[in-house]
Design a protein around this motif. Structure first.
Motif, PDB file in Angstrom:
ATOM      1  N   ALA A 639       0.831  -1.213   0.000  1.00 44.66           N
ATOM      2  CA  ALA A 639       0.000   0.000   0.000  1.00 44.66           C
ATOM      3  C   ALA A 639       0.858   1.252   0.000  1.00 44.66           C
ATOM      4  CB  ALA A 639      -0.932  -0.018   1.203  1.00 44.66           C
ATOM      5  N   ASP A 640       1.946   1.247   0.779  1.00 45.52           N
ATOM      6  CA  ASP A 640       2.840   2.405   0.821  1.00 45.52           C
ATOM      7  C   ASP A 640       3.493   2.662  -0.531  1.00 45.52           C
ATOM      8  OD1 ASP A 640       2.229   2.740   3.474  1.00 45.52           O
ATOM      9  OD2 ASP A 640       4.087   1.836   4.235  1.00 45.52           O
ATOM     10  N   SER A 641       3.775   1.608  -1.274  1.00 51.61           N
ATOM     11  CA  SER A 641       4.438   1.770  -2.571  1.00 51.61           C
ATOM     12  C   SER A 641       3.537   2.480  -3.569  1.00 51.61           C
ATOM     13  CB  SER A 641       4.866   0.409  -3.120  1.00 51.61           C
ATOM     14  OG  SER A 641       3.726  -0.390  -3.393  1.00 51.61           O
ATOM     15  N   VAL A 642       2.231   2.286  -3.451  1.00 55.32           N
ATOM     16  CA  VAL A 642       1.311   3.013  -4.328  1.00 55.32           C
ATOM     17  C   VAL A 642       1.337   4.494  -3.986  1.00 55.32           C
ATOM     18  CG1 VAL A 642      -1.066   3.211  -5.140  1.00 55.32           C
ATOM     19  CG2 VAL A 642      -0.131   0.965  -4.576  1.00 55.32           C
ATOM     20  N   LYS A 643       1.425   4.802  -2.712  1.00 59.14           N
ATOM     21  CA  LYS A 643       1.554   6.201  -2.302  1.00 59.14           C
ATOM     22  C   LYS A 643       2.821   6.810  -2.882  1.00 59.14           C
ATOM     23  CE  LYS A 643       0.271   9.835   0.038  1.00 59.14           C
ATOM     24  NZ  LYS A 643      -0.956  10.568  -0.339  1.00 59.14           N
ATOM     25  N   HIS A 644       3.896   6.051  -2.862  1.00 63.55           N
ATOM     26  CA  HIS A 644       5.149   6.535  -3.441  1.00 63.55           C
ATOM     27  C   HIS A 644       4.997   6.763  -4.942  1.00 63.55           C
ATOM     28  CE1 HIS A 644       9.169   6.041  -5.299  1.00 63.55           C
ATOM     29  NE2 HIS A 644       9.562   6.755  -4.261  1.00 63.55           N
ATOM     30  N   MET A 645       4.305   5.845  -5.613  1.00 56.61           N
ATOM     31  CA  MET A 645       4.075   5.980  -7.046  1.00 56.61           C
ATOM     32  C   MET A 645       3.283   7.258  -7.338  1.00 56.61           C
ATOM     33  SD  MET A 645       2.844   2.970  -9.642  1.00 56.61           S
ATOM     34  CE  MET A 645       1.311   2.657  -8.777  1.00 56.61           C
ATOM     35  N   GLN A 646       2.331   7.576  -6.486  1.00 54.72           N
ATOM     36  CA  GLN A 646       1.566   8.816  -6.645  1.00 54.72           C
ATOM     37  C   GLN A 646       2.482  10.037  -6.543  1.00 54.72           C
ATOM     38  OE1 GLN A 646      -1.432   7.685  -3.490  1.00 54.72           O
ATOM     39  NE2 GLN A 646      -2.832   8.685  -4.920  1.00 54.72           N
ATOM     40  N   LEU A 647       3.376  10.025  -5.569  1.00 51.57           N
ATOM     41  CA  LEU A 647       4.281  11.157  -5.380  1.00 51.57           C
ATOM     42  C   LEU A 647       5.175  11.349  -6.595  1.00 51.57           C
ATOM     43  CD1 LEU A 647       5.295  10.568  -1.631  1.00 51.57           C
ATOM     44  CD2 LEU A 647       3.688  12.277  -2.526  1.00 51.57           C
ATOM     45  N   VAL A 648       5.665  10.239  -7.142  1.00 56.36           N
ATOM     46  CA  VAL A 648       6.510  10.325  -8.334  1.00 56.36           C
ATOM     47  C   VAL A 648       5.705  10.847  -9.516  1.00 56.36           C
ATOM     48  CG1 VAL A 648       7.848   8.988 -10.001  1.00 56.36           C
ATOM     49  CG2 VAL A 648       8.078   8.509  -7.560  1.00 56.36           C
ATOM     50  N   LYS A 665      -3.427  10.332 -12.635  1.00 58.08           N
ATOM     51  CA  LYS A 665      -3.434  10.793 -11.243  1.00 58.08           C
ATOM     52  C   LYS A 665      -4.696  10.340 -10.517  1.00 58.08           C
ATOM     53  CE  LYS A 665      -3.073  14.970  -8.388  1.00 58.08           C
ATOM     54  NZ  LYS A 665      -2.846  16.434  -8.397  1.00 58.08           N
ATOM     55  N   GLU A 666      -5.840  10.476 -11.183  1.00 53.43           N
ATOM     56  CA  GLU A 666      -7.099  10.094 -10.548  1.00 53.43           C
ATOM     57  C   GLU A 666      -7.198   8.574 -10.386  1.00 53.43           C
ATOM     58  OE1 GLU A 666     -10.072  11.960 -12.965  1.00 53.43           O
ATOM     59  OE2 GLU A 666      -9.650  13.966 -12.173  1.00 53.43           O
ATOM     60  N   LEU A 667      -6.704   7.825 -11.365  1.00 52.13           N
ATOM     61  CA  LEU A 667      -6.718   6.371 -11.251  1.00 52.13           C
ATOM     62  C   LEU A 667      -5.778   5.896 -10.149  1.00 52.13           C
ATOM     63  CD1 LEU A 667      -6.795   5.405 -15.034  1.00 52.13           C
ATOM     64  CD2 LEU A 667      -8.643   5.116 -13.376  1.00 52.13           C
ATOM     65  N   MET A 668      -4.656   6.568  -9.976  1.00 55.12           N
ATOM     66  CA  MET A 668      -3.739   6.200  -8.898  1.00 55.12           C
ATOM     67  C   MET A 668      -4.375   6.422  -7.527  1.00 55.12           C
ATOM     68  SD  MET A 668       0.107   7.361  -9.937  1.00 55.12           S
ATOM     69  CE  MET A 668       1.050   6.477 -11.186  1.00 55.12           C
ATOM     70  N   ALA A 669      -5.214   7.437  -7.419  1.00 52.65           N
ATOM     71  CA  ALA A 669      -5.910   7.668  -6.152  1.00 52.65           C
ATOM     72  C   ALA A 669      -6.857   6.507  -5.844  1.00 52.65           C
ATOM     73  CB  ALA A 669      -6.682   8.986  -6.210  1.00 52.65           C
ATOM     74  N   ILE A 670      -7.541   6.010  -6.877  1.00 49.88           N
ATOM     75  CA  ILE A 670      -8.401   4.831  -6.699  1.00 49.88           C
ATOM     76  C   ILE A 670      -7.553   3.633  -6.292  1.00 49.88           C
ATOM     77  CG2 ILE A 670      -9.927   3.193  -7.874  1.00 49.88           C
ATOM     78  CD1 ILE A 670     -10.807   5.502  -9.698  1.00 49.88           C
ATOM     79  N   GLN A 671      -6.429   3.443  -6.972  1.00 49.73           N
ATOM     80  CA  GLN A 671      -5.563   2.312  -6.666  1.00 49.73           C
ATOM     81  C   GLN A 671      -5.067   2.370  -5.222  1.00 49.73           C
ATOM     82  OE1 GLN A 671      -2.191   1.887  -9.288  1.00 49.73           O
ATOM     83  NE2 GLN A 671      -1.475   0.008  -8.325  1.00 49.73           N
ATOM     84  N   HIS A 672      -4.721   3.549  -4.749  1.00 48.47           N
ATOM     85  CA  HIS A 672      -4.238   3.675  -3.373  1.00 48.47           C
ATOM     86  C   HIS A 672      -5.330   3.296  -2.377  1.00 48.47           C
ATOM     87  CE1 HIS A 672      -2.996   5.995   0.323  1.00 48.47           C
ATOM     88  NE2 HIS A 672      -1.977   5.192   0.103  1.00 48.47           N
ATOM     89  N   ASP A 673      -6.534   3.785  -2.619  1.00 46.62           N
ATOM     90  CA  ASP A 673      -7.651   3.438  -1.732  1.00 46.62           C
ATOM     91  C   ASP A 673      -7.892   1.930  -1.724  1.00 46.62           C
ATOM     92  OD1 ASP A 673      -8.014   6.095  -1.113  1.00 46.62           O
ATOM     93  OD2 ASP A 673      -9.702   6.384  -2.495  1.00 46.62           O
ATOM     94  N   GLU A 674      -7.814   1.307  -2.906  1.00 50.95           N
ATOM     95  CA  GLU A 674      -8.088  -0.124  -2.990  1.00 50.95           C
ATOM     96  C   GLU A 674      -6.933  -0.953  -2.430  1.00 50.95           C
ATOM     97  OE1 GLU A 674      -9.513  -1.154  -6.888  1.00 50.95           O
ATOM     98  OE2 GLU A 674     -11.367  -0.025  -6.583  1.00 50.95           O
ATOM     99  N   ALA A 675      -5.714  -0.434  -2.517  1.00 50.80           N
ATOM    100  CA  ALA A 675      -4.582  -1.125  -1.901  1.00 50.80           C
ATOM    101  C   ALA A 675      -4.754  -1.166  -0.381  1.00 50.80           C
ATOM    102  CB  ALA A 675      -3.273  -0.435  -2.277  1.00 50.80           C
ATOM    103  N   ILE A 676      -5.215  -0.066   0.189  1.00 50.08           N
ATOM    104  CA  ILE A 676      -5.473  -0.032   1.634  1.00 50.08           C
ATOM    105  C   ILE A 676      -6.622  -0.983   1.980  1.00 50.08           C
ATOM    106  CG2 ILE A 676      -6.283   1.430   3.528  1.00 50.08           C
ATOM    107  CD1 ILE A 676      -4.738   3.737   2.231  1.00 50.08           C
TER     108      ILE A 676
END
Length: 722
Positions: A639-648, A665-676
Motif C-alpha cells: 500500500a505504501d508503494s502506491v503512495k510513493h508511485m503517486q508522489l513520483v 493521477k485520478e486512477l492512482m488515487a483509486i488504486q491507493h484506496d483499494e490497496a489499503i
C-alpha cells in the motif's frame, strides 16, 4: 485598442506554445503517436538520412507499409521524402528479390535467417554515400520493418551504422478476445467489445484499421475475435459474412482471424444427436463447416477451444480424450493449413485432488498423440492468472507436443483497469523459469521457441485488454501490457526494462526526467500489487463476485476450488497450501531439480513460500521476522508503494499532456484506496487465525473485519453475458 489586440495575440501565442509543448491527447494513438522530434540536431540528421527514398509499393500490403512510413516521417520530422531511383536514394525499401545490385550487401545467411516475417535494416556505403537499406523476403517483412524503422525515430535512436536483423522467435502470436456477440467482454475492463456486429459487414469502423496497425507494429499476427466460452452463432452464415469483413481489413496487416468454437456445435447448431469426436457424422459436420468458413475467409487461421472446463462441453463428455477432440478438429482444418489451439485450462470440482495438478494429469499421458497442427495453449501458471504463480508444470512435460503460452493482459486479478500494473515482469518470470527438462537452462522461453523439437509449431497468446474506451485499455498504462505482449511474442528474450523504456518514449516523451523515474515505477508496479494482494505465495483470495477486491474469507461458492479457503488453508497452526510430498505432492509434476528447489525451505523463494508450504505463524523467515510479521509488512509495504508511485507521478506533470496526466493521477488515487482496502481486509482476516497483534509501527486498519466482509459491490465490470 492596439493594446487589447496585442494582449489577445500574446495570449493566443502562449496558448499555441503550450499546445506545442504538451498537446492535448486522449491515448487513442497508443504507441503510434509519431510525435514531432524536438531535438534540432537529431531532426536534421533524420531529415538528411531519408531525404530521398526508393520504395516501390506494388501490392496492397506494401501500399499500407508505404503510407505508414510517410505518415510517420511527415509527423515526426515534417518531411515527405522525394521518390527516387535506388542509386539516388538515402533510404531503399524493397524485398530482397527487388534490390538489384544492393543484394551484394546482404549476407548470404540473412534470407534464411529472417524467414518470411523478418527484416534487415542496414547502413551501407555506395559510391561514397551512406544508404539505409530496409529489406525482407516478403511484403509482410517489409511492413514489420517499416514499423521498426519508425520506432528508431520515435525513441530518438541514431541512424548511423544500422545493422538490425530481426525475425519472430514464435510462429503464432495471437490476441484472444473474450468478446461476446452481445458486445459484453468477459473479464474486460475497458468498455464494450470493439466489434460492432450490428453494423458489420456494411460499415468498417476506422477503429478496426487502427487495431490492426497497432498489432502489426509489434508483430502480432492473429486475432481470436470471440470468447472462449463460445456462442455457436459465430459459425452461422450471417456472422461468417461479418467476420469476413474484419478478415479483409486484418489481412493487409498480416493478421489472421481465428474463432473460438463450442465443442457441442454439431448438436446445438447442426441438429445432430451427439458431438462425439469419433462419430462419423460429427466429423463430416465439422469438415463441412470448416470448408464453409474457408469459402468466406481463404486465409482463416483456425479454432481456439475450451473443452471440459468450467462446465463447457468437450470430448470427455462422450468418454473420449483431449487428443480425440483436438485431432478431430485438426483433421478438418489441415487441408486448409489451419490450426487448433486447444486450451489446457481444465479442471473438474469432482476430482478430489489439488486443482493445480489437473491439467498436467489430463495432458501428460497424451504427449506425442496430438496432430501436427494442434497446439496446446497453457497458462503461465497452473491455477488461473494469479498475481504470482510458479510456472506451469506442463512446460517441459510435453516434449513431443506443440505448446504455446497463454498470458492475460486484461487485469482480472490485478486490479482491473484502475490499477497501474506493468505485466512484463510477470511474463518474464514465467519465460525465464528453468524447467530443467532438457538439462540446465531449459527455460520456458527456449521451449516456446522450439529449440528442443524443431518439428513443433510454436506460439504465444494474450487475453486482450481492449475495449471501446477511447484509449483502448481503460488505463493509459494498461496499453503497455498489450505492447509488451506483442514484443515478447516476437522475441521472448527481450527484457522488461527495454520494453518499458521503448513504450514510455513512444507513448509519452523522450525526456529522461520522465523516462527514468517512471520506468522504475513501472518495473516495480507488479511487485507492489502482489504485496498488497497476495504476498509470499498466497493466491486466489479475491472476492468471489467478479474477482474484485479482497475475499480471503470466501468459503461458500458451490464448489471448493472456487473458494479462497481452499487455497490459503489458514488455521491457528499456520497458513499455506502444502504441495510437497506431505501434501498434495503437486511438486512431483516438475523435474527433480525444480522439486528439490521448491520443496527445500532453505531454497524455496519467499515469493512462492505459501504456494508450496503450510507453515506456522511463528515460522522464522530469512529476514529474521516471523511469518506473521513478514506477511503484515508485505501488505503495508504494498500500500505504501502506491503512495510513493503517486508522489513520483505528481512530479511528471510538466513533461506530458494535461489530460493523460490527470487521468493517471485520478486512477492512482483509486488504486491507493483499494490497496489499503486489500491490506486492511486481509491483515484483519488472517489475524483471526494468527492471534497476533499488528506491529506497533503500522497504522491500524480503518475499519473492523465485519465491515470489510459486509461490503457488496454491485455491477462489477467484466462479467460478460454471452
Amino acid at each position: 485598442m492596439r493594446v487589447k489586440i496585442r494582449l489577445i495575440l500574446l495570449i493566443l501565442a502562449g496558448i499555441l506554445l503550450v499546445g506545442d509543448m504538451a498537446r492535448a491527447e486522449n491515448g487513442y494513438e497508443l504507441w503510434l503517436r509519431y510525435a514531432p522530434v524536438t531535438d534540432v540536431a537529431l531532426k536534421a540528421q533524420y531529415q538528411k538520412s531519408v531525404k530521398n527514398i526508393y520504395f516501390p509499393a506494388g501490392s496492397d500490403r506494401l501500399k499500407v507499409a508505404h503510407d505508414e512510413l510517410y505518415r510517420g516521417l511527415s509527423s515526426m520530422i515534417g518531411l515527405s521524402p522525394a521518390q527516387k531511383t535506388i542509386s539516388e536514394s538515402e533510404l531503399v525499401i524493397a524485398t530482397i528479390d527487388k534490390i538489384g545490385n544492393l543484394r551484394k550487401y546482404v549476407p548470404d545467411s540473412i534470407p534464411a535467417k529472417i524467414g518470411t516475417d523478418g527484416f534487415l535494416i542496414k547502413t551501407i556505403t555506395t559510391s561514397k554515400k551512406n544508404t539505409i537499406l530496409l529489406t525482407a523476403n516478403s511484403d509482410l517483412g517489409i511492413l514489420y520493418g517499416v514499423f521498426n524503422f519508425l520506432k528508431l525515430f520515435q525513441i530518438n535512436s541514431s541512424l548511423a551504422a544500422l545493422n538490425i536483423a530481426e525475425y519472430p522467435k514464435t510462429m503464432f502470436r495471437v490476441l484472444d478476445h473474450w468478446d461476446n456477440p452481445t458486445r459484453t467482454v468477459e473479464r474486460g475492463y475497458a468498455g464494450f467489445s470493439i466489434w460492432n456486429w450490428h453494423k458489420l459487414p456494411g460499415y468498417i469502423d476506422p477503429r478496426y484499421i487502427d487495431y490492426a496497425r497497432a498489432n502489426a507494429s509489434v508483430g502480432i499476427n492473429g486475432s481470436v475475435i470471440n470468447n472462449v466460452n463460445a456462442n455457436t452463432i459465430m459459425l452461422t452464415p450471417a456472422y461468417l459474412a461479418k467476420i469476413k469483413a474484419l478478415a479483409d481489413v486484418f489481412r493487409l496487416y498480416g493478421i489472421k482471424i481465428y474463432l473460438s468454437v463450442k465443442f457441442s456445435s454439431p448438436v446445438e447448431l447442426g441438429g445432430l444427436k451427439t458431438a462425439d469426436p469419433l462419430d462419423e457424422d460429427v466429423k463430416a459436420w465439422w469438415k463441412a463447416k470448416v470448408d464453409e468458413i474457408y469459402r468466406y475467409i481463404p486465409d482463416f487461421g483456425g479454432f481456439l477451444v475450451k473443452a471440459n472446463s468450467e462446465g463447457q462441453p468437450g470430448p470427455q463428455t462422450y468418454g473420449r480424450t483431449h487428443a480425440d477432440g483436438a485431432n478431430m478438429l485438426g483433421k478438418a482444418l489441415a487441408p486448409h493449413h489451419g490450426i487448433v489451439m486447444w486450451r489446457a485450462f481444465v479442471y473438474d470440482d469432482k476430482v478430489p485432488d489439488d486443482r493445480a495438478k489437473q491439467a498436467y494429469n489430463e495432458f501428460k499421458p497424451f504427449d506425442g498423440k496430438f496432430d501436427a497442427n494442434v497446439i496446446i495453449q497453457v497458462k503461465n501458471g497452473a491455477i488461473d492468472f494469479q498475481p504470482r504463480e510458479p510456472f506451469h508444470p506442463l512446460f517441459g512435460a510435453l516434449p513431443n507436443t506443440s505448446v504455446m503460452l497463454e498470458l492475460q493482459l486484461t487485469q482480472e486479478y490485478l486490479g482491473f483497469s484502475t490499477h497501474l500494473v506493468y505485466e512484463a515482469p510477470l511474463f518474464k518470470e514465467c519465460l525465464n523459469a528453468d524447467t530443467y527438462t532438457a538439462g540446465p537452462n531449459s527455460t520456458v522461453e527456449h521451449i516456446l521457441e522450439g529449440r528442443y523439437n524443431p518439428k513443433l509449431i510454436t506460439g504465444m497468446a494474450g487475453v486482450a485488454n481492449i475495449g471501446t474506451d477511447i484509449n483502448w485499455c481503460g488505463h493509459p498504462f494498461a496499453q503497455a501490457n498489450w505492447y509488451s505482449f506483442g514484443r515478447l511474442a516476437w522475441n521472448p528474450g527481450l527484457s522488461a526494462t527495454k520494453i518499458a523504456d521503448d513504450w514510455l518514449r513512444m507513448t509519452f516523451t523522450n525526456d529522461h526526467h520522465f523516462i527514468e523515474p517512471m520506468k522504475r515505477e513501472m518495473l516495480q508496479s507488479r511487485e507492489n500489487t502482489v504485496n498488497y494482494m497476495t504476498p509470499l505465495g498466497l493466491h486466489h483470495i479475491m472476492g468471489a463476485n467478479g474477482h474484485y477486491g479482497p475475499g480471503p474469507w470466501t468459503d461458500n461458492t458451490g464448489r471448493a476450488d472456487w473458494t479462497a479457503v481452499y487455497y490459503h488453508k489458514a488455521d491457528t497452526n499456520g497458513v499455506g497450501f502444502d504441495r510437497t510430498r506431505t501434501g498434495s505432492n503437486a511438486l512431483a509434476q516438475y523435474s527433480p531439480q525444480v522439486q528439490k528447489y521448491f520443496e527445500d525451505l532453505s531454497t524455496c523463494p519467499d515469493e512462492y513460500l505459501l504456494w508450496f508450504h503450510h507453515l506456522s505463524w511463528n515460522y522464522r523467515m530469512r529476514s529474521g521476522k516471523t511469518l506473521w510479521d513478514e506477511m503484515v509488512e508485505h501488505y503495508y509495504r504494498g500500500a505504501d508503494s502506491v503512495k510513493h508511485m503517486q508522489l513520483v507521478w505528481n512530479l511528471m506533470e510538466k513533461y506530458i499532456d494535461h489530460d493523460r496526466f490527470t487521468q493517471v493521477k485520478e486512477l492512482m488515487a483509486i488504486q491507493h484506496d483499494e490497496a489499503i482496502w486489500w491490506r486492511d481486509a486481509c491483515v484483519l482476516y488472517f489475524q483471526t487465525f494468527s492471534r497476533k497483534p499488528i506491529p506497533d509501527n503500522f497504522e491500524k486498519p480503518l475499519h473492523n473485519l465485519a465491515y470489510y466482509r459486509s461490503l457488496r459491490i454491485p455491477n462489477i465490470p467484466g462479467q460478460g453475458i454471452n
